[in-house]
Scaffold this motif. Structure first.
Motif, mmCIF file in Angstrom:
data_model
loop_
_atom_site.group_PDB
_atom_site.id
_atom_site.type_symbol
_atom_site.label_atom_id
_atom_site.label_comp_id
_atom_site.label_asym_id
_atom_site.label_seq_id
_atom_site.Cartn_x
_atom_site.Cartn_y
_atom_site.Cartn_z
ATOM 1 N N GLU A 78 0.741 -1.294 -0.308
ATOM 2 C CA GLU A 78 0.392 0.265 0.011
ATOM 3 C C GLU A 78 0.558 1.158 0.409
ATOM 4 O OE1 GLU A 78 -3.716 -1.895 2.166
ATOM 5 O OE2 GLU A 78 -2.025 -0.735 3.086
ATOM 6 N N ILE A 82 1.192 4.090 -2.355
ATOM 7 C CA ILE A 82 1.230 5.701 -2.338
ATOM 8 C C ILE A 82 2.048 6.364 -3.412
ATOM 9 C CG2 ILE A 82 1.120 7.485 -0.308
ATOM 10 C CD1 ILE A 82 -1.620 5.893 -0.334
ATOM 11 N N LEU A 111 -4.997 4.886 -3.281
ATOM 12 C CA LEU A 111 -5.042 3.759 -2.972
ATOM 13 C C LEU A 111 -6.287 3.128 -2.753
ATOM 14 C CD1 LEU A 111 -3.733 1.749 -0.896
ATOM 15 C CD2 LEU A 111 -4.084 3.794 0.704
#
Length: 136
Positions: A78, A82, A111
């Protein structure tokens, strides 16, 4: 609830190869649905009140601040999403937004869109819970 959307299938490999601006495009809409649903659940009285409350969540500076709060709760994958979202060339930055806030907001929306397109709804719900518990 969204049976039609469940029928739409985008291969995971294709999602991972998408331009982060595509993730942000869909992420903006998904995030807006979460925010509006949350605000309505809190008992907003008029559309003006709802709009004013939603600004706390949707303007670029707010999303930038939210991203900072949740960064340590994100997985390595994740956080890479970003980074990709933040570093993508954007073509239009609103006059009332700082460049850094806008880039971070784009990364945040990327995201949200990425998780949505991969149908990681549980993780999306978890992240949104962090946000709604943290922003008062």
């Amino acid at each position: 609830m969204f049976e039609f959307l469940e029928k739409i299938s985008i291969d995971e490999k294709d999602v991972k190869m998408m331009n982060p601006l595509l993730w942000a495009y869909i992420g903006d809409s998904i995030y807006e649905i979460y925010v509006r649903s949350y605000i309505i659940s809190k008992g907003g009285k008029t559309s003006f009140d709802l709009h004013r409350e939603s600004i706390k969540y949707v303007k670029a500076s707010a999303q930038s601040d939210i991203l900072e709060v949740i960064m340590d709760k994100l997985s390595e994958e994740e956080q890479n999403i970003i980074r990709r979202g933040r570093n993508t060339k954007t073509y239009h930055i609103p006059k009332n937004a700082k460049v850094i806030d806008y880039k971070r907001a784009t990364a945040f929306e990327a995201l949200i869109g990425y998780l949505y397109l991969l149908k990681r709804y549980d993780r999306l719900d978890e992240i949104m819970s962090f946000i709604f518990e943290g922003v008062k």
